[in-house]
Design a protein around this motif. Structure first.
Motif, PDB file in Angstrom:
ATOM      1  N   TYR A   1      55.478  45.370  31.513  1.00  0.00           N
ATOM      2  CA  TYR A   1      54.708  44.994  30.325  1.00  0.00           C
ATOM      3  C   TYR A   1      54.909  43.525  29.985  1.00  0.00           C
ATOM      4  N   PHE A   2      56.153  43.038  30.152  1.00  0.00           N
ATOM      5  CA  PHE A   2      56.422  41.619  29.875  1.00  0.00           C
ATOM      6  C   PHE A   2      55.632  40.721  30.830  1.00  0.00           C
ATOM      7  N   ILE A   3      55.559  41.121  32.097  1.00  0.00           N
ATOM      8  CA  ILE A   3      54.776  40.324  33.063  1.00  0.00           C
ATOM      9  C   ILE A   3      53.315  40.234  32.612  1.00  0.00           C
ATOM     10  N   ILE A   4      52.778  41.371  32.150  1.00  0.00           N
ATOM     11  CA  ILE A   4      51.383  41.367  31.688  1.00  0.00           C
ATOM     12  C   ILE A   4      51.241  40.504  30.427  1.00  0.00           C
ATOM     13  N   TRP A   5      52.161  40.674  29.497  1.00  0.00           N
ATOM     14  CA  TRP A   5      52.107  39.883  28.250  1.00  0.00           C
ATOM     15  C   TRP A   5      52.194  38.403  28.555  1.00  0.00           C
ATOM     16  N   ARG A   6      53.115  38.038  29.447  1.00  0.00           N
ATOM     17  CA  ARG A   6      53.290  36.615  29.795  1.00  0.00           C
ATOM     18  C   ARG A   6      52.051  36.084  30.509  1.00  0.00           C
ATOM     19  N   THR A   7      51.468  36.904  31.361  1.00  0.00           N
ATOM     20  CA  THR A   7      50.260  36.470  32.075  1.00  0.00           C
ATOM     21  C   THR A   7      49.112  36.218  31.109  1.00  0.00           C
ATOM     22  N   VAL A   8      48.897  37.157  30.189  1.00  0.00           N
ATOM     23  CA  VAL A   8      47.785  37.028  29.242  1.00  0.00           C
ATOM     24  C   VAL A   8      47.952  35.802  28.355  1.00  0.00           C
ATOM     25  N   ASN A   9      49.202  35.479  27.994  1.00  0.00           N
ATOM     26  CA  ASN A   9      49.467  34.361  27.090  1.00  0.00           C
ATOM     27  C   ASN A   9      49.807  33.065  27.822  1.00  0.00           C
ATOM     28  N   SER A  10      49.455  32.979  29.077  1.00  0.00           N
ATOM     29  CA  SER A  10      49.696  31.759  29.861  1.00  0.00           C
ATOM     30  C   SER A  10      48.368  31.030  30.091  1.00  0.00           C
ATOM     31  N   PRO A  11      48.416  29.778  30.539  1.00  0.00           N
ATOM     32  CA  PRO A  11      47.162  29.086  30.885  1.00  0.00           C
ATOM     33  C   PRO A  11      46.347  29.859  31.927  1.00  0.00           C
ATOM     34  N   PHE A  12      47.038  30.510  32.861  1.00  0.00           N
ATOM     35  CA  PHE A  12      46.340  31.340  33.851  1.00  0.00           C
ATOM     36  C   PHE A  12      45.568  32.459  33.148  1.00  0.00           C
ATOM     37  N   GLY A  13      46.212  33.093  32.160  1.00  0.00           N
ATOM     38  CA  GLY A  13      45.546  34.162  31.424  1.00  0.00           C
ATOM     39  C   GLY A  13      44.364  33.649  30.623  1.00  0.00           C
ATOM     40  N   GLN A  14      44.468  32.433  30.090  1.00  0.00           N
ATOM     41  CA  GLN A  14      43.347  31.862  29.343  1.00  0.00           C
ATOM     42  C   GLN A  14      42.141  31.636  30.251  1.00  0.00           C
ATOM     43  N   VAL A  15      42.416  31.224  31.492  1.00  0.00           N
ATOM     44  CA  VAL A  15      41.311  31.046  32.439  1.00  0.00           C
ATOM     45  C   VAL A  15      40.663  32.398  32.763  1.00  0.00           C
ATOM     46  N   LEU A  16      41.509  33.434  32.918  1.00  0.00           N
ATOM     47  CA  LEU A  16      40.957  34.767  33.200  1.00  0.00           C
ATOM     48  C   LEU A  16      40.036  35.224  32.069  1.00  0.00           C
ATOM     49  N   GLN A  17      40.457  34.982  30.834  1.00  0.00           N
ATOM     50  CA  GLN A  17      39.620  35.386  29.699  1.00  0.00           C
ATOM     51  C   GLN A  17      38.350  34.535  29.617  1.00  0.00           C
ATOM     52  N   ALA A  18      38.451  33.286  30.062  1.00  0.00           N
ATOM     53  CA  ALA A  18      37.250  32.446  30.114  1.00  0.00           C
ATOM     54  C   ALA A  18      36.261  32.991  31.141  1.00  0.00           C
ATOM     55  N   LEU A  19      36.797  33.495  32.256  1.00  0.00           N
ATOM     56  CA  LEU A  19      35.932  34.114  33.273  1.00  0.00           C
ATOM     57  C   LEU A  19      35.239  35.337  32.703  1.00  0.00           C
ATOM     58  N   ARG A  20      35.994  36.111  31.919  1.00  0.00           N
ATOM     59  CA  ARG A  20      35.425  37.321  31.325  1.00  0.00           C
ATOM     60  C   ARG A  20      34.287  36.975  30.354  1.00  0.00           C
ATOM     61  N   GLU A  21      34.482  35.914  29.586  1.00  0.00           N
ATOM     62  CA  GLU A  21      33.502  35.572  28.565  1.00  0.00           C
ATOM     63  C   GLU A  21      32.275  34.876  29.145  1.00  0.00           C
ATOM     64  N   ASN A  22      32.499  33.944  30.065  1.00  0.00           N
ATOM     65  CA  ASN A  22      31.366  33.164  30.574  1.00  0.00           C
ATOM     66  C   ASN A  22      31.746  32.546  31.922  1.00  0.00           C
ATOM     67  N   GLU A  23      31.500  33.294  32.984  1.00  0.00           N
ATOM     68  CA  GLU A  23      31.901  32.821  34.321  1.00  0.00           C
ATOM     69  C   GLU A  23      31.161  31.552  34.749  1.00  0.00           C
ATOM     70  N   PRO A  24      29.832  31.463  34.530  1.00  0.00           N
ATOM     71  CA  PRO A  24      29.146  30.213  34.941  1.00  0.00           C
ATOM     72  C   PRO A  24      29.735  28.965  34.275  1.00  0.00           C
ATOM     73  N   ARG A  25      30.155  29.120  33.007  1.00  0.00           N
ATOM     74  CA  ARG A  25      30.742  27.967  32.334  1.00  0.00           C
ATOM     75  C   ARG A  25      32.086  27.592  32.960  1.00  0.00           C
ATOM     76  N   ALA A  26      32.875  28.616  33.346  1.00  0.00           N
ATOM     77  CA  ALA A  26      34.150  28.334  34.011  1.00  0.00           C
ATOM     78  C   ALA A  26      33.922  27.609  35.335  1.00  0.00           C
ATOM     79  N   VAL A  27      32.868  28.014  36.040  1.00  0.00           N
ATOM     80  CA  VAL A  27      32.535  27.333  37.303  1.00  0.00           C
ATOM     81  C   VAL A  27      32.154  25.885  37.036  1.00  0.00           C
ATOM     82  N   SER A  28      31.371  25.685  35.971  1.00  0.00           N
ATOM     83  CA  SER A  28      30.928  24.319  35.645  1.00  0.00           C
ATOM     84  C   SER A  28      32.093  23.417  35.257  1.00  0.00           C
ATOM     85  N   LEU A  29      33.177  24.030  34.773  1.00  0.00           N
ATOM     86  CA  LEU A  29      34.365  23.256  34.401  1.00  0.00           C
ATOM     87  C   LEU A  29      35.261  22.954  35.595  1.00  0.00           C
ATOM     88  N   GLY A  30      34.898  23.476  36.754  1.00  0.00           N
ATOM     89  CA  GLY A  30      35.614  23.140  37.980  1.00  0.00           C
ATOM     90  C   GLY A  30      36.650  24.160  38.436  1.00  0.00           C
TER      91      GLY A  30
END
Length: 327
Positions: free
Chosen positions: A166-195
């Motif tokens: 659970y800690f690994i999941i919590w740490r992942t979600v609250n990391s910059p990597f997790g923020q990118v994953l949530q950005a993919l969930r919300e708007n993948e084309p925009r994440a692609v446009s950001l590089g």
């Protein structure tokens, strides 16, 4: 943040004392295994937006791999668990490399098809024991010191494994990597446009989710000293989706609650029917134990129609509305 950690600490204390207040340790360990499985699945669906219909393949592969390593090859318990996690991660890497090339319903169907291939492999392979499953897996000891044949010792080991996962999941979600994953969930084309290399992020999330699902599967083998085909069926993939949706998709604690509800229904609906039959004298209640699937299905329909965010999601939305009304 401190309030969140305080809540987790209180929950950990409550779980730690459950065996001393009459809760059967095996039942509680089963809930923790499924809760970890649901949390791993939620990392992929709730925070990355990828719906996998084949996560049972990781649960089952780790269960068989860990069981075979400990029973046949004589691996120490901790090495056997890690071996199961490694096999699930490698399988996740192979399946993810194929599946992430598509999205939406096509991604879901590819994962389902690949998982069915894995299931039929397990069905025919000799080392799995076929329909009989892999039985009498030794629990062994932890680091050669703690005798895991005693349920109470194993209980706290399983609890520790769940907290780590659970800690690994919590740490992942609250990391910059997790923020990118949530950005993919919300708007993948925009994440692609950001590089961002979205395929690489998706694959990493898929492998991490598979490894954690494998950790749940390997631990489950240790608890029940067996690995069976039911761990790798498509019904298991559907069950973990159900747990996640009932508890709250995209929330950290929702899958835990969902797993608790589903496992509780699977194990206690029959007892509830017996109690109601004794109280009311209506024999129909005795059939509830044979109708667990129908009961779970009805709850799922009610949740989808009335609580689309899941129980934890709706509760969080309610609290947010109250705060907004006071502001």
């Amino acid at each position: 943040m401190n309030r969140q950690f305080l809540g987790y600490a209180v929950l950990a204390v409550v779980v730690a004392i459950l065996p001393f207040v009459g809760v059967y340790p095996i039942f509680a360990m089963k809930i923790m295994c499924y809760a970890l499985f649901a949390c791993a699945f939620n990392l992929l669906l709730g925070f990355t937006g990828l719906l996998s219909f084949g996560h049972a393949a990781f649960l089952g592969s780790a269960a068989y791999a860990a069981g075979h390593a400990m029973k046949v090859w004589g691996f120490p318990t901790e090495i056997g668990l890690l071996f199961g996690v490694g096999v699930a991660a490698l399988l996740g890497l192979a399946m993810g490399a194929i599946a992430i090339r598509r999205s939406g319903i096509y991604f879901a169907m590819i994962t389902l098809a690949l998982a069915q291939m894995v299931f039929f492999f397990f069905l025919q392979a000799k080392f799995t024991g076929g329909e009989d499953g892999l039985q009498s897996v030794p629990r062994g000891t932890l680091l050669g010191l703690v005798d895991l044949s005693k349920d109470i010792n194993l209980y706290y080991v399983v609890m520790g494994i769940f907290i780590i996962g659970y800690f690994i999941i919590w740490r992942t979600v609250n990391s910059p990597f997790g923020q990118v994953l949530q950005a993919l969930r919300e708007n993948e084309p925009r994440a692609v446009s950001l590089g961002y290399d979205v395929d690489r992020f998706k694959l990493l999330a898929f492998v991490l989710s598979a490894a954690l699902a494998g950790l749940a599967g390997a631990t489950k083998t240790l608890v029940f000293v067996s690995a069976t085909l039911s761990d790798a069926t498509w019904q298991m993939s559907g069950l973990v989706i159900l747990m996640t949706l009932i508890g709250g998709l995209g929330t950290l604690t929702g899958p835990i609650l969902g797993a608790f509800i589903v496992v509780l229904l699977e194990n206690k609906v029959g007892d509830f029917g017996q109690m109601m039959a004794n109280l009311t004298g209506v024999d129909w209640f005795l059939r509830l134990g044979e109708s667990v699937t129908i009961v779970i299905g009805l709850i799922f329909v009610i949740c989808v129609l009335a609580f689309r965010r899941g129980i934890v999601g709706e509760l969080g939305a309610f609290i947010d509305r109250r705060r907004a009304a006071r502001a």
